[in-house]
Design an enzyme around this catalytic site. Sequence first.
Site, short mmCIF file in Angstrom:
data_model
loop_
_atom_site.label_atom_id
_atom_site.label_comp_id
_atom_site.label_asym_id
_atom_site.label_seq_id
_atom_site.Cartn_x
_atom_site.Cartn_y
_atom_site.Cartn_z
N ASP A 60 0.86 -1.18 0.00
CA ASP A 60 0.00 0.00 0.00
C ASP A 60 0.89 1.22 0.00
O ASP A 60 1.63 1.45 0.96
CB ASP A 60 -0.90 0.02 1.24
CG ASP A 60 -1.98 -1.04 1.16
OD1 ASP A 60 -2.26 -1.49 0.04
OD2 ASP A 60 -2.55 -1.41 2.21
N ASP A 74 -13.68 -6.13 -3.99
CA ASP A 74 -13.82 -6.24 -2.54
C ASP A 74 -15.26 -6.65 -2.26
O ASP A 74 -16.18 -5.90 -2.59
CB ASP A 74 -13.55 -4.90 -1.85
CG ASP A 74 -12.11 -4.44 -2.03
OD1 ASP A 74 -11.23 -5.31 -2.16
OD2 ASP A 74 -11.87 -3.22 -2.06
#
Length: 253
Positions: free
Chosen positions: A12, A131
């Site tokens: 990330d 997701d």
Amino acid sequence: MGVAIRVIPCLDVDAGRVVKGVKFEGLRDAGDPVELAKRYNEAGADELTFLDVTASSSDRATTFEVVGQTAEQVFIPLTVGGGVRTAEDVDRLLRTGADKASINTAAIHRPEVINEITERFGSQVLVLSLDAKKTGNTASGWEVTTHGGRKDTGLDLLEWAAEAQERGVGEILLNSIDADGTKAGFDLPMIRAVRDVVSIPLIASGGAGAPEHFPPAVEAGANAVLAASIFHFGEVSIGEVKDAIRAAGYEVR
């Protein structure tokens, strides 16, 4: 034997720094994505995924810079996601040195963008990041979400996965919001359900906590397995994951 199972660390990156804590021994600066990417390359990662979590577009330039520097140092495929909205964004990423682009919210808002990107660059460059979480709102019992699971879309996971494949997406990164961060293992029912409706490669994400969690995900239908914090914190090594998958009878690189 089929194609080798891929093991993929995910970084990330926010304004050019890796944000999910990293505790590698001997790493001078844990927040440097290029340094970390080199580490993973040496440790046997098959691919790397960069997730640009930067909110402001002013910091996007930094991300492109990091992608370019990483591509110069690392010779495994690099997928970059976060803020990819158009074929132009993908073009820029590919020119900077990325091998694939990952798209999520933009494809939900305008599914045609999948066709536009894959018709221009080929299916192999586009990963759909999905997701999803359990819900009572859809036929399959799973709903696609955005914003890290905080926003519901009303989209049925299986319908959306099938539509994305039909529109030309090359692979699906399936992240279980329910399993994410639990370190209790991957969401196997979700992986199986998506595998039943698509034939393209499936990357499983969310829930990995130990080497023994990875083979069941492969058995459920994943062609690749992705993790972040357990690799960053040195809790589990890429080598250990590959050993576990190999011991279960699957091919790894």
